[in-house]
Design a protein around this motif. Structure first.
Motif, PDB file in Angstrom:
ATOM      1  N   LEU A  19      72.872 -68.474 -11.404  1.00  0.00           N
ATOM      2  CA  LEU A  19      74.224 -69.249 -12.248  1.00  0.00           C
ATOM      3  C   LEU A  19      74.645 -68.634 -10.950  1.00  0.00           C
ATOM      4  CD1 LEU A  19      74.488 -67.638 -15.778  1.00  0.00           C
ATOM      5  CD2 LEU A  19      73.672 -70.065 -15.132  1.00  0.00           C
ATOM      6  N   THR A  20      74.467 -67.623 -10.096  1.00  0.00           N
ATOM      7  CA  THR A  20      75.744 -67.985  -8.953  1.00  0.00           C
ATOM      8  C   THR A  20      75.535 -69.182  -7.790  1.00  0.00           C
ATOM      9  OG1 THR A  20      76.102 -65.174  -9.263  1.00  0.00           O
ATOM     10  CG2 THR A  20      76.827 -66.299  -7.416  1.00  0.00           C
ATOM     11  N   LEU A  21      73.864 -69.171  -7.992  1.00  0.00           N
ATOM     12  CA  LEU A  21      74.090 -69.553  -6.978  1.00  0.00           C
ATOM     13  C   LEU A  21      74.346 -71.269  -7.370  1.00  0.00           C
ATOM     14  CD1 LEU A  21      70.018 -68.437  -5.095  1.00  0.00           C
ATOM     15  CD2 LEU A  21      72.604 -68.355  -5.086  1.00  0.00           C
ATOM     16  N   ALA A  22      73.618 -71.180  -8.340  1.00  0.00           N
ATOM     17  CA  ALA A  22      74.055 -73.144  -8.929  1.00  0.00           C
ATOM     18  C   ALA A  22      75.724 -73.327  -9.067  1.00  0.00           C
ATOM     19  CB  ALA A  22      73.232 -72.805 -10.190  1.00  0.00           C
ATOM     20  N   ARG A  23      76.487 -72.323  -9.193  1.00  0.00           N
ATOM     21  CA  ARG A  23      78.135 -72.681  -9.081  1.00  0.00           C
ATOM     22  C   ARG A  23      78.587 -72.936  -7.826  1.00  0.00           C
ATOM     23  NH1 ARG A  23      78.158 -67.781 -12.833  1.00  0.00           N
ATOM     24  NH2 ARG A  23      78.650 -66.584 -11.293  1.00  0.00           N
ATOM     25  N   HIS A  24      78.031 -72.202  -7.013  1.00  0.00           N
ATOM     26  CA  HIS A  24      78.257 -72.517  -5.711  1.00  0.00           C
ATOM     27  C   HIS A  24      77.259 -73.669  -4.845  1.00  0.00           C
ATOM     28  CE1 HIS A  24      80.283 -68.630  -5.970  1.00  0.00           C
ATOM     29  NE2 HIS A  24      80.771 -68.981  -4.793  1.00  0.00           N
ATOM     30  N   GLY A  25      76.579 -74.495  -5.679  1.00  0.00           N
ATOM     31  CA  GLY A  25      75.813 -75.674  -5.223  1.00  0.00           C
ATOM     32  C   GLY A  25      74.411 -75.604  -4.460  1.00  0.00           C
ATOM     33  N   VAL A  26      74.142 -74.166  -4.259  1.00  0.00           N
ATOM     34  CA  VAL A  26      72.863 -73.440  -3.932  1.00  0.00           C
ATOM     35  C   VAL A  26      71.763 -73.907  -4.844  1.00  0.00           C
ATOM     36  CG1 VAL A  26      71.303 -71.613  -2.806  1.00  0.00           C
ATOM     37  CG2 VAL A  26      74.142 -72.110  -2.333  1.00  0.00           C
ATOM     38  N   ARG A  27      70.860 -74.711  -3.873  1.00  0.00           N
ATOM     39  CA  ARG A  27      69.449 -75.309  -5.202  1.00  0.00           C
ATOM     40  C   ARG A  27      68.375 -74.361  -4.089  1.00  0.00           C
ATOM     41  NH1 ARG A  27      65.506 -79.236  -4.390  1.00  0.00           N
ATOM     42  NH2 ARG A  27      66.016 -80.387  -2.451  1.00  0.00           N
ATOM     43  N   VAL A  28      67.752 -73.557  -5.033  1.00  0.00           N
ATOM     44  CA  VAL A  28      66.234 -72.518  -4.842  1.00  0.00           C
ATOM     45  C   VAL A  28      64.754 -73.534  -4.343  1.00  0.00           C
ATOM     46  CG1 VAL A  28      64.480 -70.974  -5.225  1.00  0.00           C
ATOM     47  CG2 VAL A  28      66.888 -70.849  -6.223  1.00  0.00           C
ATOM     48  N   GLU A  29      64.893 -74.253  -3.610  1.00  0.00           N
ATOM     49  CA  GLU A  29      63.581 -75.337  -3.104  1.00  0.00           C
ATOM     50  C   GLU A  29      62.367 -73.984  -3.157  1.00  0.00           C
ATOM     51  OE1 GLU A  29      64.264 -77.070   0.632  1.00  0.00           O
ATOM     52  OE2 GLU A  29      65.920 -77.716   0.192  1.00  0.00           O
ATOM     53  N   GLN A  30      61.571 -74.622  -4.342  1.00  0.00           N
ATOM     54  CA  GLN A  30      60.183 -73.832  -4.592  1.00  0.00           C
ATOM     55  C   GLN A  30      59.392 -74.319  -3.780  1.00  0.00           C
ATOM     56  OE1 GLN A  30      60.398 -71.977  -8.521  1.00  0.00           O
ATOM     57  NE2 GLN A  30      61.504 -73.164  -9.218  1.00  0.00           N
ATOM     58  N   GLY A  31      58.199 -73.624  -3.719  1.00  0.00           N
ATOM     59  CA  GLY A  31      56.939 -74.429  -2.616  1.00  0.00           C
ATOM     60  C   GLY A  31      56.915 -74.930  -1.501  1.00  0.00           C
ATOM     61  N   ALA A  32      58.269 -74.320  -0.692  1.00  0.00           N
ATOM     62  CA  ALA A  32      58.164 -74.825   0.833  1.00  0.00           C
ATOM     63  C   ALA A  32      58.347 -73.041   1.914  1.00  0.00           C
ATOM     64  CB  ALA A  32      59.750 -75.030   0.181  1.00  0.00           C
ATOM     65  N   ARG A  33      58.248 -73.661   3.176  1.00  0.00           N
ATOM     66  CA  ARG A  33      58.107 -72.328   3.439  1.00  0.00           C
ATOM     67  C   ARG A  33      58.976 -73.322   5.118  1.00  0.00           C
ATOM     68  NH1 ARG A  33      52.233 -70.912   4.557  1.00  0.00           N
ATOM     69  NH2 ARG A  33      53.417 -69.731   6.201  1.00  0.00           N
ATOM     70  N   VAL A  34      59.346 -71.939   6.012  1.00  0.00           N
ATOM     71  CA  VAL A  34      59.445 -71.977   7.745  1.00  0.00           C
ATOM     72  C   VAL A  34      58.437 -72.263   8.092  1.00  0.00           C
ATOM     73  CG1 VAL A  34      61.187 -70.703   9.059  1.00  0.00           C
ATOM     74  CG2 VAL A  34      61.903 -71.016   7.628  1.00  0.00           C
ATOM     75  N   LEU A  35      58.389 -73.023   9.043  1.00  0.00           N
ATOM     76  CA  LEU A  35      57.524 -73.756  10.495  1.00  0.00           C
ATOM     77  C   LEU A  35      58.185 -73.007  11.288  1.00  0.00           C
ATOM     78  CD1 LEU A  35      56.638 -77.264   8.452  1.00  0.00           C
ATOM     79  CD2 LEU A  35      55.679 -74.462   8.322  1.00  0.00           C
ATOM     80  N   ALA A  36      59.073 -73.352  11.553  1.00  0.00           N
ATOM     81  CA  ALA A  36      59.305 -72.818  12.807  1.00  0.00           C
ATOM     82  C   ALA A  36      60.988 -72.671  13.058  1.00  0.00           C
ATOM     83  CB  ALA A  36      58.462 -74.424  14.281  1.00  0.00           C
ATOM     84  N   ALA A  37      61.569 -71.604  14.058  1.00  0.00           N
ATOM     85  CA  ALA A  37      63.098 -71.815  14.553  1.00  0.00           C
ATOM     86  C   ALA A  37      63.044 -72.259  15.345  1.00  0.00           C
ATOM     87  CB  ALA A  37      63.424 -70.548  14.258  1.00  0.00           C
ATOM     88  N   HIS A  38      64.150 -73.605  16.104  1.00  0.00           N
ATOM     89  CA  HIS A  38      64.208 -73.706  17.288  1.00  0.00           C
ATOM     90  C   HIS A  38      65.686 -73.952  17.936  1.00  0.00           C
ATOM     91  CE1 HIS A  38      61.414 -76.503  16.971  1.00  0.00           C
ATOM     92  NE2 HIS A  38      61.805 -76.926  15.432  1.00  0.00           N
ATOM     93  N   GLY A  39      66.060 -72.960  19.258  1.00  0.00           N
ATOM     94  CA  GLY A  39      67.115 -72.472  19.835  1.00  0.00           C
ATOM     95  C   GLY A  39      66.862 -72.477  21.040  1.00  0.00           C
ATOM     96  N   ASP A  40      67.870 -71.405  22.310  1.00  0.00           N
ATOM     97  CA  ASP A  40      67.821 -71.401  23.382  1.00  0.00           C
ATOM     98  C   ASP A  40      67.972 -69.420  22.910  1.00  0.00           C
ATOM     99  OD1 ASP A  40      67.664 -71.071  25.952  1.00  0.00           O
ATOM    100  OD2 ASP A  40      69.573 -71.726  26.497  1.00  0.00           O
TER     101      ASP A  40
END
Length: 458
Positions: free
Chosen positions: A213-234
């Motif tokens: 509920l706290t996440l919903a109030r702040h507009g944060v959506r939990v994306e289920q069934g997803a994963r990090v593939l790679a991070a980018h940067g220098d």
């Protein structure tokens, strides 16, 4: 010879919830107790202590922890913080210690030992995971709760496990923006059987609901069934690729990426002492075999808390108390309580909740880790090097470790060991059960001061 030597009825290794509850029961039962913790403060990861200035400004963090710590000290427990237990012998009746600041060595002789050494965060390598700004959720939580500092302004949380929810809420509280909460599994769209199990845990269900509920109030959506593939940067993470179940990939800008896959039990001490082990529910760890009271196959050695299997803070406290009562029955039977049925029922219920969590948050396999991805950061060893070495057919886990030096750095494999074991164990036989590195003394690196001052390791 060590600089100091002490005698006690019980040595409790670990000052987190399990160790604190156990030490209190043992001391109240009339036994002499030494409580050892590598940190400078008691509480473990859950009952962390804020600095005095922050406590004055923001209040006590988890006052129940402060109350418990005060009770332990008032009961007469010999508290030794800043003390590293790096070895043991004689079924745990002799513990070797080192002062983390001075390097001074010590020896503690005890009639019984309780290992309540907790757990580590579980990391899984992916391209870019070594970039500055890529951290574990626990690190982000520590900054947010202890120092009141966000790990970044645009944060992506990813991995799997219920721990991601309180971390996200803590980050929101200190002003961070959560760009995405990426959950690998579908725990918030559970199966019918999982729903039934959750309904039998109303307190934990309500806790999760409050976070969501706290996440919903702040507009944060939990994306289920997803994963990090790679991070980018220098010189800093700047973007992250998120893979969806349908095979699509989207990129998010971020200045902090927190990735974690739950926790791994810290079992070096009981394994060093030769207790029987068995695979944990993930199949990637070896847990001490314990009875309902935490007794191991080694006479006089007990295990409690997440060291006996990841089950959370509530189970840790119950397991610590049950182990303490078992030690009381052994060493002071006249002072041990006769009935513990309520505590045992509570332990069984919490164990069922841990089993439900294992079903809701299964771990990904290591098969998807690209060969070029660095696995052992201490020694700079890639997944491909580990696979290639293991594929020779004559290199088992420890042969692979010796040939590649994976797991031989300062962390001694605590961060990468489970990945090295999975990659090496399945190099030539995909169905082979993952092993783990053997526990050897010193189970933690000894301070240089111990050597510089000419002290000899027993």
């Amino acid at each position: 010879m060590p600089e100091s030597e002490a005698e006690t009825d019980v040595a409790v290794v670990g000052g987190g919830p399990a160790g604190l509850h156990a030490a209190l029961v043992l001391a109240q039962g009339g036994l002499s107790v030494v409580l050892l913790d590598e940190s400078d403060t008691l509480g473990g990861q859950y009952y962390k202590r804020r600095a005095e200035q922050l406590t004055a400004a923001f209040g006590d963090f988890r006052p129940r922890g402060t109350e418990l710590i005060n009770q332990v000290r008032a009961a007469g427990v010999d508290v030794r913080t800043g003390t590293l237990v790096w070895g043991a012998e004689d079924s745990g009746r002799t513990l070797f210690t080192s002062d983390v600041h001075t390097g001074a060595l010590g020896r503690i002789n005890t009639r019984a030992t309780l290992a309540a050494t907790g757990a580590y965060e579980r990391s899984l390598p992916f391209p870019g995971w070594t970039l500055p700004g890529v951290v574990t959720p626990g690190f982000a939580l520590h900054l947010a709760t202890m120092d009141r500092v966000p790990v970044g302004q645009q944060v992506v949380l990813a991995g799997t496990g219920p721990f991601l929810l309180p971390v996200a809420c803590a980050l929101l509280e200190v002003g961070a923006r959560i760009e995405a909460l990426v959950e690998l599994n579908h725990p918030y769209r559970p199966s019918t059987s999982a729903i039934g199990g959750a309904l039998r845990q109303p307190a934990r269900l309500a806790e999760a609901a409050r976070y969501l509920l706290t996440l919903a109030r702040h507009g944060v959506r939990v994306e289920q069934g997803a994963r990090v593939l790679a991070a980018h940067g220098d010189t800093q993470v700047t973007a992250v690729d998120i893979g969806q179940e349908d095979g699509s990939v989207r990129q998010l800008e971020t200045d902090a990426l927190c990735v974690g896959f739950g926790f791994r039990p810290s079992t070096e001490l009981p394994r060093l002492l030769g207790c029987l082990t068995e695979p944990d529910p993930t199949g990637s760890e070896q847990l001490p075999v314990v009875d309902a009271d935490g007794a191991t196959s080694v006479d006089g050695l007990y295990v409690a808390g997440d060291c006996a299997g990841i089950a959370g803070v509530h189970a840790a406290g119950v397991r610590g108390r049950l182990a303490a009562h078992a030690i009381l029955r052994r060493l002071a039977p006249g002072r041990a309580p006769v009935r513990l049925s309520g505590l045992r029922r509570r332990a069984r219920a919490l164990d069922r909740f841990a089993e439900l969590a294992d079903r809701l948050y299964p771990l990904p396999t290591t098969a998807d880790i690209p060969d070029a991805t660095q696995v052992c950061r201490c020694e700079g060893v890639s997944a491909g090097e580990i696979r290639q070495t293991a594929a020779t057919g004559w290199n088992d886990l420890h042969g692979t470790k010796a040939a590649t030096r994976a797991g031989m750095g300062p962390c001694q494999g605590r961060e990468c060991g489970h990945i090295v074991a999975a990659l090496a164990g399945r190099g030539s036989n995909p169905n082979q059960e993952a092993e783990c590195f053997a526990a050897r003394m010193p189970i933690r690196p000894l301070p240089m001061a111990a050597t510089v001052e000419g002290q000899e390791v027993p």
